[in-house]
Write an enzyme that holds these catalytic residues in place. Structure first.
Site, PDB file in Angstrom:
ATOM      1  N   TYR A   1      37.123  44.078  27.253  1.00 12.56           N
ATOM      2  CA  TYR A   1      37.857  44.528  28.310  1.00 12.56           C
ATOM      3  C   TYR A   1      38.797  43.212  28.928  1.00 12.56           C
ATOM      4  O   TYR A   1      39.668  43.504  29.784  1.00 12.56           O
ATOM      5  CB  TYR A   1      37.160  45.270  29.688  1.00 12.56           C
ATOM      6  CG  TYR A   1      36.276  44.563  29.963  1.00 12.56           C
ATOM      7  CD1 TYR A   1      36.171  43.333  30.912  1.00 12.56           C
ATOM      8  CD2 TYR A   1      34.739  44.943  29.562  1.00 12.56           C
ATOM      9  CE1 TYR A   1      35.176  42.722  31.338  1.00 12.56           C
ATOM     10  CE2 TYR A   1      33.726  44.335  30.058  1.00 12.56           C
ATOM     11  CZ  TYR A   1      33.910  43.236  31.085  1.00 12.56           C
ATOM     12  OH  TYR A   1      32.907  42.578  31.710  1.00 12.56           O
ATOM     13  N   GLU A   2      38.260  42.114  28.650  1.00  9.88           N
ATOM     14  CA  GLU A   2      38.801  40.895  29.025  1.00  9.88           C
ATOM     15  C   GLU A   2      40.059  40.689  28.338  1.00  9.88           C
ATOM     16  O   GLU A   2      40.843  39.260  28.410  1.00  9.88           O
ATOM     17  CB  GLU A   2      37.841  39.611  28.729  1.00  9.88           C
ATOM     18  CG  GLU A   2      36.839  39.894  29.758  1.00  9.88           C
ATOM     19  CD  GLU A   2      35.539  38.743  29.657  1.00  9.88           C
ATOM     20  OE1 GLU A   2      35.344  38.114  30.460  1.00  9.88           O
ATOM     21  OE2 GLU A   2      35.014  39.129  28.563  1.00  9.88           O
TER      22      GLU A   2
ATOM     23  N   SER B   1      24.683  41.021  32.218  1.00  7.04           N
ATOM     24  CA  SER B   1      24.971  40.843  33.638  1.00  7.04           C
ATOM     25  C   SER B   1      23.525  40.915  34.544  1.00  7.04           C
ATOM     26  O   SER B   1      22.876  41.672  34.281  1.00  7.04           O
ATOM     27  CB  SER B   1      25.745  41.846  34.223  1.00  7.04           C
ATOM     28  OG  SER B   1      26.931  42.356  33.416  1.00  7.04           O
TER      29      SER B   1
ATOM     30  N   HIS C   1      33.955  40.020  26.366  1.00  8.06           N
ATOM     31  CA  HIS C   1      34.092  41.432  26.216  1.00  8.06           C
ATOM     32  C   HIS C   1      35.572  41.839  25.765  1.00  8.06           C
ATOM     33  O   HIS C   1      36.623  41.194  26.046  1.00  8.06           O
ATOM     34  CB  HIS C   1      34.095  41.924  27.636  1.00  8.06           C
ATOM     35  CG  HIS C   1      32.619  41.999  28.220  1.00  8.06           C
ATOM     36  ND1 HIS C   1      32.209  40.659  29.131  1.00  8.06           N
ATOM     37  CD2 HIS C   1      31.317  42.723  28.301  1.00  8.06           C
ATOM     38  CE1 HIS C   1      31.044  40.826  29.570  1.00  8.06           C
ATOM     39  NE2 HIS C   1      30.372  41.839  28.964  1.00  8.06           N
TER      40      HIS C   1
ATOM     41  N   MET D   1      29.621  48.428  28.503  1.00 11.32           N
ATOM     42  CA  MET D   1      30.844  47.915  27.882  1.00 11.32           C
ATOM     43  C   MET D   1      30.797  46.797  26.686  1.00 11.32           C
ATOM     44  O   MET D   1      31.760  46.217  26.720  1.00 11.32           O
ATOM     45  CB  MET D   1      31.798  47.502  29.250  1.00 11.32           C
ATOM     46  CG  MET D   1      31.994  48.705  29.885  1.00 11.32           C
ATOM     47  SD  MET D   1      33.089  47.953  31.308  1.00 11.32           S
ATOM     48  CE  MET D   1      32.805  49.182  32.461  1.00 11.32           C
TER      49      MET D   1
ATOM     50  N   ASN E   1      22.520  51.485  37.335  1.00  3.71           N
ATOM     51  CA  ASN E   1      23.202  52.687  38.298  1.00  3.71           C
ATOM     52  C   ASN E   1      22.895  53.995  37.649  1.00  3.71           C
ATOM     53  O   ASN E   1      22.905  54.090  36.311  1.00  3.71           O
ATOM     54  CB  ASN E   1      24.613  52.314  38.492  1.00  3.71           C
ATOM     55  CG  ASN E   1      25.355  51.961  37.345  1.00  3.71           C
ATOM     56  OD1 ASN E   1      25.563  51.083  36.681  1.00  3.71           O
ATOM     57  ND2 ASN E   1      26.073  53.072  36.893  1.00  3.71           N
TER      58      ASN E   1
ATOM     59  N   HIS F   1      28.636  31.520  36.911  1.00  5.03           N
ATOM     60  CA  HIS F   1      28.318  30.452  35.937  1.00  5.03           C
ATOM     61  C   HIS F   1      29.249  30.624  34.904  1.00  5.03           C
ATOM     62  O   HIS F   1      29.727  31.756  34.435  1.00  5.03           O
ATOM     63  CB  HIS F   1      26.905  30.934  35.219  1.00  5.03           C
ATOM     64  CG  HIS F   1      25.828  30.882  36.490  1.00  5.03           C
ATOM     65  ND1 HIS F   1      25.421  29.890  37.063  1.00  5.03           N
ATOM     66  CD2 HIS F   1      25.104  31.948  36.820  1.00  5.03           C
ATOM     67  CE1 HIS F   1      24.482  30.135  37.508  1.00  5.03           C
ATOM     68  NE2 HIS F   1      24.003  31.308  37.807  1.00  5.03           N
TER      69      HIS F   1
ATOM     70  N   ALA G   1      23.422  45.589  30.773  1.00  5.70           N
ATOM     71  CA  ALA G   1      23.458  46.418  32.073  1.00  5.70           C
ATOM     72  C   ALA G   1      24.253  47.698  31.691  1.00  5.70           C
ATOM     73  O   ALA G   1      25.399  47.642  30.930  1.00  5.70           O
ATOM     74  CB  ALA G   1      24.269  45.756  33.103  1.00  5.70           C
TER      75      ALA G   1
ATOM     76  N   HIS H   1      30.917  46.918  40.636  1.00  9.43           N
ATOM     77  CA  HIS H   1      30.419  45.525  39.689  1.00  9.43           C
ATOM     78  C   HIS H   1      29.440  44.757  40.475  1.00  9.43           C
ATOM     79  O   HIS H   1      28.273  44.348  39.904  1.00  9.43           O
ATOM     80  CB  HIS H   1      31.680  44.722  39.479  1.00  9.43           C
ATOM     81  CG  HIS H   1      31.068  43.712  38.477  1.00  9.43           C
ATOM     82  ND1 HIS H   1      30.287  43.908  37.289  1.00  9.43           N
ATOM     83  CD2 HIS H   1      31.301  42.190  38.466  1.00  9.43           C
ATOM     84  CE1 HIS H   1      30.031  42.750  36.724  1.00  9.43           C
ATOM     85  NE2 HIS H   1      30.766  41.884  37.427  1.00  9.43           N
TER      86      HIS H   1
HETATM   87  N1  HPA Z   1      29.390  52.241  33.254  1.00  8.86           N
HETATM   88  C1  HPA Z   1      29.739  51.386  32.132  1.00  8.86           C
HETATM   89  N2  HPA Z   1      29.440  50.097  32.082  1.00  8.86           N
HETATM   90  C2  HPA Z   1      28.250  49.997  32.830  1.00  8.86           C
HETATM   91  C3  HPA Z   1      27.743  50.808  33.998  1.00  8.86           C
HETATM   92  C4  HPA Z   1      28.305  52.151  33.853  1.00  8.86           C
HETATM   93  O1  HPA Z   1      27.908  52.812  34.697  1.00  8.86           O
HETATM   94  N3  HPA Z   1      26.844  50.256  34.508  1.00  8.86           N
HETATM   95  C5  HPA Z   1      26.612  48.847  34.019  1.00  8.86           C
HETATM   96  N4  HPA Z   1      27.619  48.735  33.062  1.00  8.86           N
END
Ligand code: HPA
Length: 273
Positions: free
Chosen positions: A80-81, A25, A78, A205, A229, A56, A108, A241
């Protein structure tokens, strides 16, 4: 599915790619650095569903970057999709079929270790598969190993190159274990405490299925997490997100430079046997 997709891509690409770069990401700008890029949207490839990333379309971009013929995967599938493991791992398997010997994955991730603050880059030295599934479970692909050794999934030689590249760029490079979770909800504070207790330094993820698929096909793997984060419960900020994408974009410059430094230093891309 894999051989049809690889046959199709061979007709589109000018040259055999040496390295697959999988962009997480916010890291899409690496595609701008490629010379002579040929772009192939995922949904034009046989068997590939559409994938979208921050506005995109998911796509492969191939071309030259720092003297290497690279295949960039911008966007990924992913779990999760709702995608099955076979689809999540398909881009890596197709790259392997095209002759790629090395995969560099980026993602990320949320920082669990106290030193992993937004903007930090972590060299992934190991992972925890907390997604409880594997693209290797089920019928065996022709080229896959059934019981893959995972005692050193992240190539030690490539890790050394990454450390050297970071040092020469005077970039701080953290190292740690990536905890791969299913998502799509972010974690609870209790889950983050549990991940810390079992050795997770960063949480995200993605990545784990691609590493499993790559190792089973003999590819060398290197992976970086861009910390976007602090993980849940470790700061006062609620997680979103948008924040992750924005932090990804802000921090991506350093990661792009680092990856170019790594490509520069890879004197010889080992051929797969
Ligand atoms: N948790 C899970 N996936 C992530 C996070 C998170 O804090 N930040 C970016 N992807």
């Amino acid at each position: 599915m894999i051989s049809d997709a690889a046959d199709f891509l061979r007709t589109r690409l000018d040259a055999r790619p040496e390295v697959l770069l999988v962009l997480g990401s916010g890291l899409g700008r690496l595609t701008e650095r490629v010379d002579g890029g040929v772009e192939v949207p995922f949904e034009t490839i046989p068997g590939f569903p559409p994938a979208s990333v921050a506005g995109h379309r998911g796509r492969f971009v191939s071309g030259r970057l720092r003297g290497r013929t690279v295949l960039i995967q911008a966007g990924r599938y992913h779990y999760y999709e709702g995608h099955p493991p076979t689809v999540v791992a398909a881009p890596v398997q197709v790259a392997a079929a095209l002759g790629v010997g090395t995969v560099i994955l980026t993602n990320a991730a949320g920082g669990i270790h106290r030193r992993l603050r937004p903007g930090a880059v972590m060299l992934v030295t190991d992972h925890l598969n907390l997604q409880w599934r594997s693209p290797l479970a089920g019928p065996m692909g022709d080229q896959d190993a059934r019981f893959q050794d995972m005692s050193a999934p992240y190539d030690p030689g490539l890790q050394a190159i990454a450390r050297e590249a970071a040092a020469s760029l005077k970039m701080e490079l953290f190292q740690g274990t990536y905890a791969g979770v299913l998502g799509p909800s972010y974690e609870t504070p209790a889950e983050i405490r549990a991940l810390a207790a079992v050795g997770g330094d960063a949480v995200g993820m993605s990545t784990v299925p691609e590493v499993l698929a790559a190792r089973a096909r003999g590819l060398q793997v290197l992976a970086f997490s861009l910390i976007t984060n602090r993980a849940a419960g470790l700061s006062d900020e609620p997680l979103s997100h948008e924040e992750v994408l924005e932090a990804g974009r802000r921090g991506s410059g350093g990661m792009v430079t680092l990856i170019e430094g790594v490509l520069n230093r890879m004197a010889r891309i080992p051929e797969r046997s």
